[in-house]
Design a protein around this motif. Sequence first.
Motif, mmCIF file in Angstrom:
data_model
loop_
_atom_site.group_PDB
_atom_site.id
_atom_site.type_symbol
_atom_site.label_atom_id
_atom_site.label_comp_id
_atom_site.label_asym_id
_atom_site.label_seq_id
_atom_site.Cartn_x
_atom_site.Cartn_y
_atom_site.Cartn_z
ATOM 1 N N UNK A 52 0.834 -1.204 0.000
ATOM 2 C CA UNK A 52 0.000 0.000 0.000
ATOM 3 C C UNK A 52 0.867 1.252 0.000
ATOM 4 N N UNK A 53 1.941 1.232 0.776
ATOM 5 C CA UNK A 53 2.827 2.401 0.846
ATOM 6 C C UNK A 53 3.451 2.719 -0.507
ATOM 7 N N UNK A 54 3.683 1.696 -1.324
ATOM 8 C CA UNK A 54 4.331 1.903 -2.626
ATOM 9 C C UNK A 54 3.345 2.005 -3.782
ATOM 10 N N UNK A 55 2.212 1.286 -3.702
ATOM 11 C CA UNK A 55 1.288 1.234 -4.845
ATOM 12 C C UNK A 55 -0.093 1.772 -4.524
ATOM 13 N N UNK A 56 -0.313 2.265 -3.308
ATOM 14 C CA UNK A 56 -1.591 2.874 -2.969
ATOM 15 C C UNK A 56 -2.758 1.916 -3.044
ATOM 16 N N UNK A 57 -3.802 2.311 -3.753
ATOM 17 C CA UNK A 57 -5.040 1.531 -3.851
ATOM 18 C C UNK A 57 -4.769 0.100 -4.299
ATOM 19 N N UNK A 58 -3.919 -0.079 -5.288
ATOM 20 C CA UNK A 58 -3.658 -1.425 -5.812
ATOM 21 C C UNK A 58 -3.017 -2.327 -4.768
ATOM 22 N N UNK A 59 -2.262 -1.760 -3.844
ATOM 23 C CA UNK A 59 -1.680 -2.566 -2.779
ATOM 24 C C UNK A 59 -2.728 -3.089 -1.819
ATOM 25 N N UNK A 60 -3.808 -2.309 -1.621
ATOM 26 C CA UNK A 60 -4.877 -2.719 -0.708
ATOM 27 C C UNK A 60 -5.675 -3.895 -1.256
ATOM 28 N N UNK A 61 -5.540 -4.189 -2.542
ATOM 29 C CA UNK A 61 -6.257 -5.318 -3.129
ATOM 30 C C UNK A 61 -5.863 -6.636 -2.477
ATOM 31 N N UNK A 62 -4.634 -6.709 -1.970
ATOM 32 C CA UNK A 62 -4.219 -7.921 -1.244
ATOM 33 C C UNK A 62 -5.098 -8.130 -0.017
ATOM 34 N N UNK A 63 -5.353 -7.073 0.734
ATOM 35 C CA UNK A 63 -6.185 -7.186 1.937
ATOM 36 C C UNK A 63 -7.585 -7.677 1.592
ATOM 37 N N UNK A 64 -8.160 -7.127 0.534
ATOM 38 C CA UNK A 64 -9.514 -7.517 0.131
ATOM 39 C C UNK A 64 -9.544 -8.993 -0.242
ATOM 40 N N UNK A 65 -8.570 -9.427 -1.040
ATOM 41 C CA UNK A 65 -8.531 -10.824 -1.477
ATOM 42 C C UNK A 65 -8.358 -11.791 -0.326
ATOM 43 N N UNK A 66 -7.428 -11.477 0.585
ATOM 44 C CA UNK A 66 -7.184 -12.357 1.731
ATOM 45 C C UNK A 66 -8.430 -12.502 2.602
ATOM 46 N N UNK A 67 -9.197 -11.411 2.768
ATOM 47 C CA UNK A 67 -10.377 -11.455 3.632
ATOM 48 C C UNK A 67 -11.536 -12.197 2.972
ATOM 49 N N UNK A 68 -11.837 -11.887 1.718
ATOM 50 C CA UNK A 68 -12.953 -12.530 1.020
ATOM 51 C C UNK A 68 -12.732 -14.038 0.912
ATOM 52 N N UNK A 69 -11.474 -14.454 0.852
ATOM 53 C CA UNK A 69 -11.158 -15.875 0.703
ATOM 54 C C UNK A 69 -11.744 -16.717 1.825
ATOM 55 N N UNK A 70 -11.932 -16.123 2.997
ATOM 56 C CA UNK A 70 -12.442 -16.907 4.122
ATOM 57 C C UNK A 70 -13.878 -17.354 3.937
ATOM 58 N N UNK A 71 -14.634 -16.651 3.099
ATOM 59 C CA UNK A 71 -16.010 -17.073 2.836
ATOM 60 C C UNK A 71 -16.036 -18.419 2.132
ATOM 61 N N UNK A 72 -15.079 -18.656 1.228
ATOM 62 C CA UNK A 72 -14.982 -19.953 0.549
ATOM 63 C C UNK A 72 -14.670 -21.043 1.565
ATOM 64 N N UNK A 73 -13.722 -20.765 2.443
ATOM 65 C CA UNK A 73 -13.356 -21.755 3.468
ATOM 66 C C UNK A 73 -14.531 -22.042 4.398
ATOM 67 N N UNK A 74 -15.269 -21.001 4.774
ATOM 68 C CA UNK A 74 -16.394 -21.173 5.694
ATOM 69 C C UNK A 74 -17.527 -21.967 5.058
#
Length: 541
Positions: free
Chosen positions: A81-103
């Motif tokens: 995020x510090x280097x790429x801004x918005x695009x860096x935050x996409x990692x956070x979104x992906x990691x969190x949404x992934x838990x719905x598949x596991x659940x």
Amino acid sequence: MTGPSSLAVAGAAADHRTLTMSLFALFVLATLGITLWAGRRTRTATDFYAGGRVFSGLQNGLAISGDYMSAASFLGIAGAIALAGYDGFLYSIGFLVAWLVALLLIAEPLRNSGRYTMADVLAFRMRQRPVRTAAGISTIVVSLFYLLAQMVGAGSLVALLLGVHGEAAQRWTVVAVGALMVLYVTVGGMKGTTWVQIVKAVLLILGAGLMTVLVLARYDFDLSSLLGAAAQASGKGSAFLAPGLKYGVSGTSRLDFVSLALALVLGTAGLPHVLVRFYTVPTARTARTSVLWAIGIIGVFYLMTLVLGFGAAALVGSRTVKASNAAGNTAAPLLAQQLGGGAGSTGGAVLLAVISAVAFATILAVVAGLTLASSASFAHDLYASVIRRGRVTEREEVRSAKLAAVAIGAVAIGLSIYAEKLNTAALVALAFAVAASANLPTLLYSLFWRRFTTSGAVWSIYGGLVSAVLLVVFSPVVSGSAAALFPHTDFHWFPLENPGLVSIPVGFLAGWLGTLYSPEPADPAKYAELEVRSLTGIGAH
């Protein structure tokens, strides 16, 4: 001639370094104490592999969070995020949404159907040896990819903490981390690893929470002001807050984003070290409860990474972050130092020490979990079931797991030495891609497709695994760029940094084709038994 002022500065720096190292050592000794305490209570294979299945939903939810919120989450995402801004935050979104598949798809059926490893589920209605061999190999490969990220994060962190520079210092750091993780696994087993992960999850949430409050306080708790300051300090203006800075430059980068999103969202449900956590609870209901706790804890944490990443851009500066570590892995510790009063201040030294120690405890806990998952798969699936054909005692099986932990640790150390220039979040994304390509298709087919056969399982695992690994080898991650593993050579022909867009469909397709052209039919009675067990828990261990 050295003047009094320079001597005073040097003395203060030495005092701060002593303080930093003392706090750092305290955290490490505490986790080692927990490991030794748990090791005395580890007596059976169930204790070593599954922690005796005695953990509650909240405890396992914290442990899952501790396993999942790795160096990639804390160091890598903040840096991205510090280097790429918005695009860096996409990692956070992906990691969190992934838990719905596991659940929704994995947690409860997996707990009901298996015993110690992912292969227990896959081999339930298949021929044991070929499926366990494939699953064991896949588990070890995925774990090694994930271990690379943790080792790289450890090298960057300790180099910053100690103020050392050069490849030799970082390599010795990686060796030390490897030695500690082997000690955690061989002494503490799953019980020790779980308690270390619980403690580490609490510390990480508290540490990240403190930094989040301090960052927001600088801007009167006005998120808009923080984002504006980050955009201005980044040198990229409003583009820093908009999509496309990293993944919108070209058609290839857009495809890379789609590939990354697929890998992150689908990969969690195939990660071996996360899957084995479902076996540490007494019932399937507790497994589902633990995932709900994990989603809540992880969700709060990833919201805080937004503040930490943009806070690092605003208060430290993207150029300073990149100068410290080209991949941005030191953004969070540098932000902690700045929030404490800056370099050279006592407050900066204390906060840097605390946050670095928490991050290092994060790394130790995750590498212990990864090493345990891969060594357990070797011992339980490859050694006990394939090599010894079930003719092995519990004591021999646990001993082989401990020896495997040493070997896997050595391999991870060797590979990590060459990966120090890569962002930890990007490295973890590769592990997610391999897991989503090889493990997830096979798990879903095994649990929900009546016609699925042994050939389909083997084809699916090897098809997804080989395609993902080959595409990574011939991608810009390994060669052809300044930040690659081998920057001075160029043999890449696959344009994407993440192989998920191609390898995940290959894994599903290979499983379907393997079943379609299988020389042996599926056993409907075994599928019916697996279905009843996975849905009701009857016959579960």
